[in-house]
Scaffold this active site. Structure first.
Site, PDB file in Angstrom:
ATOM      1  N   LYS A  33       0.684  -1.212   0.079  1.00 39.11           N
ATOM      2  CA  LYS A  33       0.189   0.049   0.063  1.00 39.11           C
ATOM      3  C   LYS A  33       0.856   1.227   0.117  1.00 39.11           C
ATOM      4  O   LYS A  33       2.090   1.262   0.183  1.00 39.11           O
ATOM      5  CB  LYS A  33      -0.975   0.128   1.208  1.00 39.11           C
ATOM      6  CG  LYS A  33      -0.295  -0.013   2.508  1.00 39.11           C
ATOM      7  CD  LYS A  33      -0.906  -0.399   3.524  1.00 39.11           C
ATOM      8  CE  LYS A  33      -0.355  -0.231   5.063  1.00 39.11           C
ATOM      9  NZ  LYS A  33      -1.285  -0.726   6.139  1.00 39.11           N
TER      10      LYS A  33
ATOM     11  N   TYR B 287      15.894  30.516   6.843  1.00 38.90           N
ATOM     12  CA  TYR B 287      14.679  31.204   7.319  1.00 38.90           C
ATOM     13  C   TYR B 287      14.784  31.277   8.825  1.00 38.90           C
ATOM     14  O   TYR B 287      15.083  30.390   9.656  1.00 38.90           O
ATOM     15  CB  TYR B 287      13.504  30.342   7.188  1.00 38.90           C
ATOM     16  CG  TYR B 287      13.070  30.446   5.686  1.00 38.90           C
ATOM     17  CD1 TYR B 287      12.412  31.712   4.947  1.00 38.90           C
ATOM     18  CD2 TYR B 287      13.281  29.306   4.906  1.00 38.90           C
ATOM     19  CE1 TYR B 287      12.307  31.494   3.492  1.00 38.90           C
ATOM     20  CE2 TYR B 287      12.704  29.522   3.478  1.00 38.90           C
ATOM     21  CZ  TYR B 287      12.503  30.621   2.949  1.00 38.90           C
ATOM     22  OH  TYR B 287      11.992  30.626   1.708  1.00 38.90           O
TER      23      TYR B 287
HETATM   24  C1  LIG Z   1      -0.354  -1.712   6.955  1.00 32.59           C
HETATM   25  C2  LIG Z   1      -1.111  -2.983   7.317  1.00 32.59           C
HETATM   26  C3  LIG Z   1      -0.210  -4.056   7.474  1.00 32.59           C
HETATM   27  C4  LIG Z   1       1.241  -4.219   7.226  1.00 32.59           C
HETATM   28  O1  LIG Z   1       1.690  -3.562   8.666  1.00 32.59           O
HETATM   29  P1  LIG Z   1       3.351  -3.496   9.086  1.00 32.59           P
HETATM   30  O2  LIG Z   1       3.317  -2.931  10.457  1.00 32.59           O
HETATM   31  O3  LIG Z   1       3.909  -2.404   8.221  1.00 32.59           O
HETATM   32  O4  LIG Z   1       3.945  -4.714   8.695  1.00 32.59           O
HETATM   33  C5  LIG Z   1      -0.916  -5.146   7.473  1.00 32.59           C
HETATM   34  N1  LIG Z   1      -2.322  -5.451   7.949  1.00 32.59           N
HETATM   35  C6  LIG Z   1      -2.950  -4.296   7.710  1.00 32.59           C
HETATM   36  C7  LIG Z   1      -4.501  -4.349   7.949  1.00 32.59           C
HETATM   37  C8  LIG Z   1      -2.468  -2.823   7.397  1.00 32.59           C
HETATM   38  O5  LIG Z   1      -3.217  -1.944   7.454  1.00 32.59           O
END
Ligand SMILES: *Cc1c(COP(=O)(O)O)cnc(C)c1O
Length: 360
Positions: A36, A254
């Site tokens: 994702k 800045y």
């Molecule tokens: C993002 C996510 C993961 C992966 O989690 P990590 O901590 O990056 O391993 C797994 N399951 C769900 C439902 C997620 O939203």
């Protein structure tokens, strides 16, 4: 003139090695790739292609659009599950698998499956302690009472997500494992998907038929407080655009927040908060020049960062500094300096970096 842009080196072989290490840990269960948010900023298509070639057959994205792009890149075959779900048919026959996050989702997809005379593939998400997505306890009880609500669905996995897996001693871990097992016992027998990256290090109770690691694939430490078992994946490098000499008493950047206490040499590089180098790292960031650590001075600007290179003899414009990885801070180290987590450092990595992929 040299190319002033920063380069984000992404080691696909390290990502594959991390996936293999997690797969060995999870066996006999399978291990998915969570890709994702553009594979946590590293590039969903090259990352998923490398994992697919290594034998990874299950992928998770958050958005439907991410799933469509991934299907186009990977072709038919691997499971691509969409964590946020989507309306029946919205995947336009791309063969994406929705995660059903509420009883309403279950009813809608089951109904579509019955009407089409073809069961719809889906994942069933049970909430066991996040209060975010997934069927709540009341909805779980409704399903347990009436399995016929699932007619029309081809459920590939029942899943749940851990809230505190990175804190092994947190009592919610065992609590969630118990709730998940109990809820599954009330449903038809289905393969289970439970552990995220850190969950894979919690022990056998958390192993499942399909683990869902994300961060650990990308080199983030899934066991905070203990040595990182994963291979580092990212290296961010940028060439020095200019170096200027300033007298004692002159300010930099800045707000004139840095005032030189001595005659100083200040180097500027083309990385800023618009590239995800968080502005709160002003006064906290460092860069590495060979094995030497150079302090950032002044505020992080939108497109530029300034460093004190007074103590680096012979350093010149065009010399390349490391900002993340190598002798520079890891994403986790940088996160600690910024008061955040490595996930946010990675997912903030900007589009303006040239991404250079080491072969898998
Ligand atoms: C993002 C996510 C993961 C992966 O989690 P990590 O901590 O990056 O391993 C797994 N399951 C769900 C439902 C997620 O939203």
């Amino acid at each position: 003139m040299m190319d002033p842009s920063a380069v984000l080196h992404i080691d696909l072989a390290a990502i594959v090695a991390n996936w293999r290490a997690l797969a060995a840990r999870a066996a006999p269960g399978a291990v998915a790739g969570v890709v994702k948010a553009n594979a946590y900023g590293l590039g969903a298509v090259p990352v998923a292609r490398a994992l697919n070639a290594a034998g990874c057959r299950h992928f998770f994205v958050a958005h439907l659009s991410e799933g469509m792009a991934l299907r186009a890149a990977l072709g038919a075959g691997p499971m691509i599950a969409v964590l946020d779900g989507f309306a029946p048919g919205a995947d336009e026959d791309a063969g994406l698998v929705p995660v059903l996050n509420s009883l309403g989702d279950v009813l809608a997809h089951a109904d579509a499956g019955r009407k089409a005379g073809r069961a719809r593939q889906a994942l069933l998400h049970l909430d066991t302690g996040m209060a975010r997505l997934g069927l709540d306890a009341g909805e779980q009880a409704r399903l347990a009472d009436d399995h016929s609500l699932l007619a029309g669905l081809d459920l590939l996995y029942v899943m749940s997500h851990l809230a505190c897996a990175d804190e092994p001693d947190h009592p919610l871990n065992a609590e969630q494992a118990t709730r998940f097992a109990r809820a599954c016992a009330g449903l038809p027998r289905l393969p289970r998907s439970f552990a995220n990256s850190s969950g894979l290090f919690l022990g056998a109770d958390y192993a499942s038929d399909l683990a869902r690691p994300g961060c650990a694939l990308y080199g983030i430490n899934p066991t905070p407080g203990a040595p990182n078992p994963m291979r580092p994946v990212v290296r961010l490098e940028a060439p020095i655009l200019q170096i200027r000499d300033i007298p004692a008493g002159a300010s930099v950047g800045y707000g004139a927040s840095f005032v030189a206490a001595r005659p100083s040499r200040i180097a500027t590089i083309a990385v800023g908060y618009a590239d995800g180098y968080l502005r709160c790292l002003s006064g906290q960031g460092v860069a590495a020049y060979r094995d030497m650590i150079l302090p950032m001075v002044g505020r992080v600007s939108m497109d530029l960062i300034t460093l004190d290179v007074t103590d680096a003899p012979g350093i010149a414009p065009g010399d390349v500094l490391q900002l993340i990885g190598g002798a520079a801070p890891s994403p986790d180290d940088l996160a600690a300096r910024a008061g955040t987590i490595g996930y946010e450092i990675l997912t903030s990595l900007g589009d303006r970096y040239r991404r250079a992929y080491g072969a898998a």
